[in-house]
Design an enzyme around this catalytic site. Sequence first.
Site, PDB file in Angstrom:
ATOM      1  CE  LYS A  36      -0.868   0.542   4.878  1.00  0.00           C
ATOM      2  NZ  LYS A  36       0.470   1.970   4.973  1.00  0.00           N
TER       3      LYS A  36
ATOM      4  CG  ASP B 295      -5.696   4.800  15.502  1.00  0.00           C
ATOM      5  OD1 ASP B 295      -6.764   5.104  16.178  1.00  0.00           O
ATOM      6  OD2 ASP B 295      -4.635   5.201  15.421  1.00  0.00           O
TER       7      ASP B 295
ATOM      8  N   GLY C  88      -8.751   1.933  11.279  1.00  0.00           N
ATOM      9  CA  GLY C  88      -9.163   0.764  10.686  1.00  0.00           C
ATOM     10  C   GLY C  88      -9.306   0.730   9.084  1.00  0.00           C
ATOM     11  N   GLY C  89      -8.532   1.468   8.412  1.00  0.00           N
ATOM     12  CA  GLY C  89      -9.105   2.085   7.029  1.00  0.00           C
ATOM     13  C   GLY C  89      -7.589   1.537   6.133  1.00  0.00           C
ATOM     14  CB  THR C  90      -4.278   0.443   6.746  1.00  0.00           C
ATOM     15  OG1 THR C  90      -3.707   1.529   7.029  1.00  0.00           O
ATOM     16  CG2 THR C  90      -3.117  -0.707   6.267  1.00  0.00           C
TER      17      THR C  90
END
EC number: 2.7.6.1
Length: 310
Positions: free
Chosen positions: A190, A220, A222-224
């Site tokens: 990513k 944290d 949660g995006g990743t």
Amino acid sequence: MKVFAGNSNRHLAEAICKYLNVPLGNATVKRFADQEIFVEISENVRGEDVFIVQSTSFPANDHLMELLIMIDAMRRSSAKRITAVLPYFGYARQDRKAGPRTPISAKLVANLITEAGADRVLTLDLHAGQIQGFFDIPTDNLFAAPILARDVKDHYDTNNVMVVSPDVGGVVRARALSKRLDCLLAIVDKRRDRPGESEVMNVIGDVSGKDCILIDDIIDSGGTLCNAAEALLKKGATSVTAYITHGVLSGGAVARVASSKLRELVITDSIQPTTGVQSAHNIRVVSTAGLLGEAINRTAQEQSVSGLFD
């Protein structure tokens, strides 16, 4: 041996005491009207081997100050040895200078714990293993991998499982889990364009038809993980489940996970789950009480802690 707790994670402390078959120590941790923290140890600890269970999670500064003041109170009460048990070590992500004129806060916090009077630290899945070297006292970094691996085996056919690291930096952790499960490993590459945002680029490894297990130390925003799950499913994965040691889950993370492509998010109780986490349909919590309890017992008995992971 006596076990005490601050206010950050009393449920875990009580579960640890149940495992050890000892009562939770009697201590008062409260705030004055101006929000100063006051600690009073309500039983004799002179000459005792004392363990203080306290995650420095949100609100991190309050919980850190509780820990420091409890350590000081124990030291002034003539405890023989004081071990700070930190299921989650806050500030761990500030383990290097992020740019010019920036601090290394993890080192500062380690210094504070040492100077307060702790003789030893027991923690779980540090964000970076080298943080152990920030402490000038013995520090044992436990691994949640055995707990997570056991849960994967209980819920999945490991013959069809593939462990996935959500970024290149987590490959060592992912490899350790894949070795325990005797399965293959993949990596999500990513690019993070700006703080708080992450963009999944591509998947390294053939995940087609596999039940993918994303493994990381912290969730944290949660995006990743949510982006990684979407990328894996686009590459043909049958399902994607995330196994994370520390569920920070700040801001809108719980809602983000609930609406994501993740089949399930499995976290430990290193950080006390909020009501939102407990009521989320696709978030499950596994206990670290047995692992931490056994580590405390072995420390008190002067036995090997590393033997837990043989």
